[in-house]
Design an enzyme around this catalytic site. Sequence first.
Site, PDB file in Angstrom:
ATOM      1  N   GLU A  20      63.914  42.905  48.020  1.00 34.85           N
ATOM      2  CA  GLU A  20      63.484  41.667  47.389  1.00 34.85           C
ATOM      3  C   GLU A  20      62.006  41.389  47.656  1.00 34.85           C
ATOM      4  OE1 GLU A  20      66.360  38.696  48.716  1.00 34.85           O
ATOM      5  OE2 GLU A  20      67.767  40.310  49.135  1.00 34.85           O
ATOM      6  N   HIS A  70      65.328  38.370  43.895  1.00 37.20           N
ATOM      7  CA  HIS A  70      66.421  38.871  44.748  1.00 37.20           C
ATOM      8  C   HIS A  70      67.091  40.068  44.053  1.00 37.20           C
ATOM      9  CE1 HIS A  70      70.093  39.043  47.003  1.00 37.20           C
ATOM     10  NE2 HIS A  70      69.996  37.844  47.528  1.00 37.20           N
TER      11      HIS A  70
HETATM   12  O1  LIG Z   1      75.372  35.893  48.214  1.00 37.92           O
HETATM   13  P1  LIG Z   1      74.006  35.315  48.014  1.00 37.92           P
HETATM   14  O2  LIG Z   1      73.950  33.826  48.213  1.00 37.92           O
HETATM   15  O3  LIG Z   1      73.439  35.713  46.695  1.00 37.92           O
HETATM   16  O4  LIG Z   1      73.080  35.909  49.128  1.00 37.92           O
HETATM   17  C1  LIG Z   1      73.047  37.255  49.394  1.00 37.92           C
HETATM   18  C2  LIG Z   1      72.022  37.591  50.481  1.00 37.92           C
HETATM   19  O5  LIG Z   1      70.747  37.234  50.022  1.00 37.92           O
HETATM   20  C3  LIG Z   1      69.642  37.594  50.848  1.00 37.92           C
HETATM   21  O6  LIG Z   1      69.363  38.935  50.779  1.00 37.92           O
HETATM   22  C4  LIG Z   1      69.785  37.113  52.268  1.00 37.92           C
HETATM   23  O7  LIG Z   1      68.818  37.688  53.118  1.00 37.92           O
HETATM   24  C5  LIG Z   1      71.172  37.385  52.779  1.00 37.92           C
HETATM   25  O8  LIG Z   1      71.318  36.736  54.028  1.00 37.92           O
HETATM   26  C6  LIG Z   1      72.245  36.913  51.804  1.00 37.92           C
HETATM   27  O9  LIG Z   1      73.520  37.173  52.306  1.00 37.92           O
END
Ligand SMILES: O=P(O)(O)OC[C@H]1O[C@H](O)[C@H](O)[C@@H](O)[C@@H]1O
EC number: 5.1.3.15
Length: 301
Positions: A273, A170
């Site tokens: 990602e 990520h």
């Molecule tokens: O704030 P987090 O739990 O790390 O997630 C952050 C983001 O991660 C990913 O990219 C998902 O596609 C998003 O939907 C989410 O908001």
Amino acid sequence: MNIEQLNQKYGIGEQVVFKEGEGGLPFIHIKNEKANALISIYGGQVLAFRPIHAQDDLLFLSKRAYYQQGKAIKGGVPICWPWFGPDPEGKGRSAHGFMRNRMWDVIETSTTPENGTRIVLGSTDTEETRSIWPRAFILRLEITISDTLNLELITRNPGSQVCTITQAFHTYFNVGDIRQTHVSSLENTRYIDKVHDNLEKNQIGAVTIEAEVDRIYQSVDSNLIIHDTARKRRIRITSKGNRTAVVWNPWAKISTEMADLEDDDYLRFICVETTNAATDRVHIQPGSEFRLVANYRIEQD
Ligand SMILES: O=P(O)(O)OC[C@H]1O[C@H](O)[C@H](O)[C@@H](O)[C@@H]1O
């Protein structure tokens, strides 16, 4: 193992040094002739990577990030595993799995033949992980710090049933200005638009960010490029093992709402990602393993 024991067993001169970091979490500082990097053992998370000749770090790390057991660190390369996104079974378990919120083990440190540094972290199932996810696993993250940052996440299934996972690197990439950033090599690619009712759409032209973006691109190319025009550089992402890639930027409103981001942080990063997400699920047979790879290279103009 405490910091002293980690240094005794895995330290390599000034190249690999273990230190207590933010929130008392154990960090690994890496310095070699090619690059500098910082890794948190908690989360198995690379927090910083800067090739020697690069002016700016490859990665964005929030100044407001939490460094607390049970919480994810905002920035760097969080590892989403064994699921990507919300709990796939709707049982209220944490989003993006549990490995980004856990302490990993140090398995090995070494110098590579090209004078880079290799750090291997890992984890296996425990009574606690089985209470969250009833599977046996052996997980290994091989990180190579050289002129590029190379990540390999290997999931081994030592159990007797097929194991199904989704996962992601990520990665939060540090960009000079999101308004002068675009991603190429996703042209004419189908994506699921998570911001617009999960509608399936076709990408026309390069991906630009002018509002909240949260998309799962399907059947992606193994080479994606982030054009960080404000910094006169490109970030080349080369991957293996994934059929999907997620592009995420929260834009202004969500950036303000997220306590671990500054209000204007959305201007400073883009997540591109390397994923096995949505229908790109990985089925691992008993006794076999699966490898997800991402390599990041900075190309200066
Ligand atoms: O704030 P987090 O739990 O790390 O997630 C952050 C983001 O991660 C990913 O990219 C998902 O596609 C998003 O939907 C989410 O908001």
